[in-house]
Design a protein around this motif. Structure first.
Motif, PDB file in Angstrom:
ATOM      1  N   ALA A 208       0.847  -1.197   0.000  1.00  0.00           N
ATOM      2  CA  ALA A 208       0.000   0.000   0.000  1.00  0.00           C
ATOM      3  C   ALA A 208       0.881   1.245   0.000  1.00  0.00           C
ATOM      4  CB  ALA A 208      -0.895   0.000   1.238  1.00  0.00           C
ATOM      5  N   LEU A 209       0.638   2.151  -0.954  1.00  0.00           N
ATOM      6  CA  LEU A 209       1.420   3.380  -1.055  1.00  0.00           C
ATOM      7  C   LEU A 209       0.467   4.568  -1.036  1.00  0.00           C
ATOM      8  CD1 LEU A 209       3.710   1.860  -3.740  1.00  0.00           C
ATOM      9  CD2 LEU A 209       4.581   2.721  -1.561  1.00  0.00           C
ATOM     10  N   MET A 210       0.748   5.517  -0.163  1.00  0.00           N
ATOM     11  CA  MET A 210      -0.195   6.612   0.025  1.00  0.00           C
ATOM     12  C   MET A 210      -0.123   7.621  -1.106  1.00  0.00           C
ATOM     13  SD  MET A 210      -0.769   8.940   3.375  1.00  0.00           S
ATOM     14  CE  MET A 210      -1.033   7.511   4.410  1.00  0.00           C
ATOM     15  N   ARG A 211      -1.291   8.126  -1.499  1.00  0.00           N
ATOM     16  CA  ARG A 211      -1.372   9.159  -2.527  1.00  0.00           C
ATOM     17  C   ARG A 211      -2.174  10.336  -1.988  1.00  0.00           C
ATOM     18  NH1 ARG A 211       2.344   6.875  -3.894  1.00  0.00           N
ATOM     19  NH2 ARG A 211       2.684   5.565  -5.715  1.00  0.00           N
ATOM     20  N   TRP A 212      -1.648  11.531  -2.208  1.00  0.00           N
ATOM     21  CA  TRP A 212      -2.336  12.749  -1.785  1.00  0.00           C
ATOM     22  C   TRP A 212      -2.656  13.585  -3.007  1.00  0.00           C
ATOM     23  CZ3 TRP A 212       0.277  17.396   1.153  1.00  0.00           C
ATOM     24  CH2 TRP A 212      -0.676  18.431   1.306  1.00  0.00           C
ATOM     25  N   PRO A 221       3.992  14.110  -4.145  1.00  0.00           N
ATOM     26  CA  PRO A 221       4.677  12.834  -3.916  1.00  0.00           C
ATOM     27  C   PRO A 221       4.899  12.565  -2.425  1.00  0.00           C
ATOM     28  CG  PRO A 221       6.156  14.441  -4.946  1.00  0.00           C
ATOM     29  CD  PRO A 221       4.824  15.096  -4.841  1.00  0.00           C
ATOM     30  N   PRO A 222       4.798  11.296  -2.012  1.00  0.00           N
ATOM     31  CA  PRO A 222       4.990  10.956  -0.593  1.00  0.00           C
ATOM     32  C   PRO A 222       6.351  11.391  -0.068  1.00  0.00           C
ATOM     33  CG  PRO A 222       4.458   8.977  -1.880  1.00  0.00           C
ATOM     34  CD  PRO A 222       4.473  10.123  -2.831  1.00  0.00           C
ATOM     35  N   ASP A 223       7.372  11.389  -0.929  1.00  0.00           N
ATOM     36  CA  ASP A 223       8.696  11.823  -0.476  1.00  0.00           C
ATOM     37  C   ASP A 223       8.662  13.271  -0.011  1.00  0.00           C
ATOM     38  OD1 ASP A 223       9.734   9.383  -1.107  1.00  0.00           O
ATOM     39  OD2 ASP A 223      10.325   9.981  -3.130  1.00  0.00           O
ATOM     40  N   ARG A 224       7.641  14.010  -0.444  1.00  0.00           N
ATOM     41  CA  ARG A 224       7.517  15.415  -0.046  1.00  0.00           C
ATOM     42  C   ARG A 224       6.711  15.529   1.254  1.00  0.00           C
ATOM     43  NH1 ARG A 224       8.414  19.890   0.954  1.00  0.00           N
ATOM     44  NH2 ARG A 224       7.520  21.831   0.188  1.00  0.00           N
ATOM     45  N   VAL A 264       1.957  -2.256   4.708  1.00  0.00           N
ATOM     46  CA  VAL A 264       1.865  -0.809   4.925  1.00  0.00           C
ATOM     47  C   VAL A 264       3.236  -0.298   5.380  1.00  0.00           C
ATOM     48  CG1 VAL A 264       0.779   0.983   6.323  1.00  0.00           C
ATOM     49  CG2 VAL A 264      -0.570  -0.966   5.552  1.00  0.00           C
ATOM     50  N   ASN A 265       3.655   0.839   4.812  1.00  0.00           N
ATOM     51  CA  ASN A 265       4.937   1.435   5.210  1.00  0.00           C
ATOM     52  C   ASN A 265       4.775   2.246   6.491  1.00  0.00           C
ATOM     53  OD1 ASN A 265       6.885   0.972   2.814  1.00  0.00           O
ATOM     54  ND2 ASN A 265       4.965   1.651   1.861  1.00  0.00           N
ATOM     55  N   VAL A 266       5.700   2.106   7.406  1.00  0.00           N
ATOM     56  CA  VAL A 266       5.685   3.002   8.566  1.00  0.00           C
ATOM     57  C   VAL A 266       7.057   3.645   8.715  1.00  0.00           C
ATOM     58  CG1 VAL A 266       3.952   1.593   9.747  1.00  0.00           C
ATOM     59  CG2 VAL A 266       6.353   1.380  10.379  1.00  0.00           C
ATOM     60  N   SER A 267       7.064   4.901   9.137  1.00  0.00           N
ATOM     61  CA  SER A 267       8.330   5.618   9.249  1.00  0.00           C
ATOM     62  C   SER A 267       8.929   5.420  10.634  1.00  0.00           C
ATOM     63  CB  SER A 267       8.111   7.092   8.936  1.00  0.00           C
ATOM     64  OG  SER A 267       7.174   7.607   9.831  1.00  0.00           O
ATOM     65  N   ALA A 268      10.168   5.880  10.776  1.00  0.00           N
ATOM     66  CA  ALA A 268      10.944   5.630  11.992  1.00  0.00           C
ATOM     67  C   ALA A 268      10.178   5.999  13.257  1.00  0.00           C
ATOM     68  CB  ALA A 268      12.245   6.412  11.926  1.00  0.00           C
TER      69      ALA A 268
HETATM   70  O1    G Z   1       5.164   5.535  -4.034  1.00  0.00           O
HETATM   71  P1    G Z   1       6.317   5.994  -4.075  1.00  0.00           P
HETATM   72  O2    G Z   1       5.291   5.852  -4.421  1.00  0.00           O
HETATM   73  O3    G Z   1       6.680   7.235  -4.764  1.00  0.00           O
HETATM   74  O4    G Z   1       6.674   6.154  -2.535  1.00  0.00           O
HETATM   75  C1    G Z   1       7.764   6.904  -2.176  1.00  0.00           C
HETATM   76  C2    G Z   1       8.175   6.625  -0.748  1.00  0.00           C
HETATM   77  O5    G Z   1       7.139   7.001   0.152  1.00  0.00           O
HETATM   78  C3    G Z   1       8.466   5.155  -0.496  1.00  0.00           C
HETATM   79  O6    G Z   1       9.712   5.097   0.168  1.00  0.00           O
HETATM   80  C4    G Z   1       7.369   4.708   0.418  1.00  0.00           C
HETATM   81  O7    G Z   1       7.862   3.786   1.359  1.00  0.00           O
HETATM   82  C5    G Z   1       6.921   5.994   1.092  1.00  0.00           C
HETATM   83  N1    G Z   1       5.512   5.877   1.431  1.00  0.00           N
HETATM   84  C6    G Z   1       4.482   5.689   0.588  1.00  0.00           C
HETATM   85  N2    G Z   1       3.317   5.578   1.273  1.00  0.00           N
HETATM   86  C7    G Z   1       3.641   5.682   2.594  1.00  0.00           C
HETATM   87  C8    G Z   1       2.898   5.618   3.810  1.00  0.00           C
HETATM   88  O8    G Z   1       1.674   5.406   3.847  1.00  0.00           O
HETATM   89  N3    G Z   1       3.582   5.790   4.982  1.00  0.00           N
HETATM   90  C9    G Z   1       4.927   5.993   5.000  1.00  0.00           C
HETATM   91  N4    G Z   1       5.530   6.153   6.181  1.00  0.00           N
HETATM   92  N5    G Z   1       5.659   6.037   3.876  1.00  0.00           N
HETATM   93  C10   G Z   1       5.032   5.874   2.685  1.00  0.00           C
END
Ligand code: G
Ligand code: G
Ligand code: MN
Length: 430
Positions: A208-212, A221-224, A264-268
């Motif tokens: 699962a990758l989050m989109r805004w 972009p999520p990196d932002r 699901v990705n979780v950050s530090a």
């Molecule tokens: O999907 P890309 O799609 O561009 O994702 C870029 C980065 O953002 C990846 O390193 C991914 O792990 C992180 N990321 C995407 N979705 C989430 C999220 O829901 N939570 C966290 N913590 N990181 C996310």
């Protein structure tokens, strides 16, 4: 010294008075001076760790120490809660302001003795210059505050006001506000990138990758926005949304040979907080999803930043049955000894290795050895960033368990993922 009585200006009254006095003096003679805002990086965390009394004692001790270190013509004042302002006299240029800021920081970061031990706090300094950045009290202070904010959020502890900073910080605040709105108004969604079993080529889950979708701006972009959310603490609300949405949508995926699972990705910051365990447990219970169908991905670097806390939290997750995956594996410094007690079920080999393994024999050997090492510790191995059939075939031969990448599919919105899975399960091939 600070007055024990409340300052009618909310702690800024005497600072305003001192600043206008200095502006009046310097304005006449054409001299330059600097405003340094100085304070601990994590004031509220310090209250929580050491208590209010000890924090106040730390501030008193640092104030006394700074007063000794400064020149007689400099002025030291309290500035709101837990901060100091220093008005330095006779600065020749910005370089001199930086020298002063460095000295102040060094002095303030020296450990302060308290009862049984000592407190040492990281200190941040924001600097503005008269007349370069402003000619009146209000603007000079605002520039110093902007510099302070940028030092707080950045990787340098000292920042001098510069052109562009207003815009940068304004944009940051606007993004933060937009993110709040997105959380309230369906501006966020999850996309899913399928993972395939290398053995039979069948889907075995998705990341699962989050989109805004930012109103009026398109996709951010999520990196932002993820690092921004980390700084502001909103990352917990975002992660709760990600977990709940992923678990709920997983229930709509078509059945396949392998039980469906979602990662699901979780950050530090989240991986170090036991709240994550509650989020996972609650979401799984609400949607009656078995916990092993849920994987939490945490990067190798995040795992290393506070080993004790993250090991405790990830260990607790595994205890309740949730899977843990180490993301971007190979980009941190993976010491062999860390394998001994890695709190994980899965390793994801970073795409930088996977993408070049076709051409670079060093990368191929790294992939080969990571697979072997991971398997000897009973870890599943996922290769991420698979973009072509040749790499896919090589990974198969190396005994890698799963693959993910543009070769099969980009991250897809829920409806498209469901269609993609249905077609794959019907054995339609690629
Ligand atoms: O999907 P890309 O799609 O561009 O994702 C870029 C980065 O953002 C990846 O390193 C991914 O792990 C992180 N990321 C995407 N979705 C989430 C999220 O829901 N939570 C966290 N913590 N990181 C996310
Ligand atoms: O850091 P993490 O592994 O969570 O990030 C996954 C990121 O990798 C997402 O941004 C996703 O869009 C991207 N990604 C997924 N597959 C591929 C691929 O085959 N090639 C490239 N370059 N990026 C990919
Ligand atoms: Mn990931």
């Amino acid at each position: 010294m600070a007055s024990p009585l409340p300052d009618p200006g909310g702690g800024y009254g005497s600072l305003y008075a001192a600043l206008s006095e200095r502006i009046a003096q310097c304005g006449r003679g054409g001299a330059r001076f600097g405003v340094l805002l100085v304070g601990p990086e994590h004031l509220y965390r310090t209250y929580a760790h050491h208590g209010h009394l000890e924090t106040a004692a730390w501030l008193d001790a640092v104030e006394a120490r700074l007063a000794r270190a400064l020149r007689p013509q400099d002025r030291l004042l309290r500035c709101g809660e837990g901060r100091f302002a220093i008005l330095t006299a006779d600065l020749r240029n910005e370089g001199h302001a930086l020298l002063a800021a460095n000295k102040v920081r060094e002095v303030a970061e020296q450990p302060v003795k308290n009862g049984s031990g000592e407190i040492a706090l990281g200190v941040v300094v924001g600097v503005s210059l008269f007349p370069d950045h402003g000619g009146d009290v209000e603007r000079l202070l605002q520039c110093a505050e902007l510099a302070w904010q940028s030092a707080l959020g950045g990787d340098k502890a000292i920042a001098v006001y510069g052109a562009g900073l207003d815009r940068e910080i304004e944009e940051e605040l606007r993004l933060e506000h937009g993110l709040d709105k997105a959380l309230e108004n369906d501006g966020l969604s999850m996309h899913y990138q399928p993972k395939l079993m290398l053995g039979d080529g069948r889907p075995c889950g998705a990341e699962a990758l989050m989109r805004w979708q930012r109103a009026g701006h398109g996709f951010v972009p999520p990196d932002r926005f993820i690092p921004l959310a980390e700084r502001s603490g909103k990352i917990f609300a975002l992660t709760r949304f990600a977990i709940n949405t992923a678990v709920r949508q997983l229930c709509e995926w078509p059945a396949s040979r392998h039980p469906p699972s979602v990662a699901v990705n979780v950050s530090a910051r989240v991986a170090q907080n036991s709240e994550l365990v509650d989020m996972v447990r609650t979401a799984a219970a609400i949607w009656s999803v078995p916990l092993p169908s849920l994987t939490v991905e945490v990067t190798e670097t995040a795992l290393m930043s506070d080993t004790e806390a993250s090991h405790r939290v990830l260990g607790a997750l595994r205890e309740i049955g949730c899977r843990v995956s180490i993301d971007d594996f190979g980009t941190g410094y993976s010491y062999l000894s860390s394998f001994r007690n890695l709190p994980a079920d899965e390793l994801k080999i970073d795409k930088s290795f996977v993408q070049s393994m076709r051409h670079a024999s060093a990368d191929l050997r790294i992939v080969e050895n990571v697979i072997a090492l991971a398997h000897s510790f009973d870890l599943t191995v996922v290769a991420e960033g698979v973009e072509d059939g040749e790499t896919f075939a090589m990974l198969s031969k190396l005994g890698c368990d799963c693959a993910q990448g543009y070769y099969f599919s980009r991250p897809l919105p829920q409806e498209e993922l469901i269609a993609w899975l249905a077609q794959r399960n019907a054995g339609a091939g690629r």
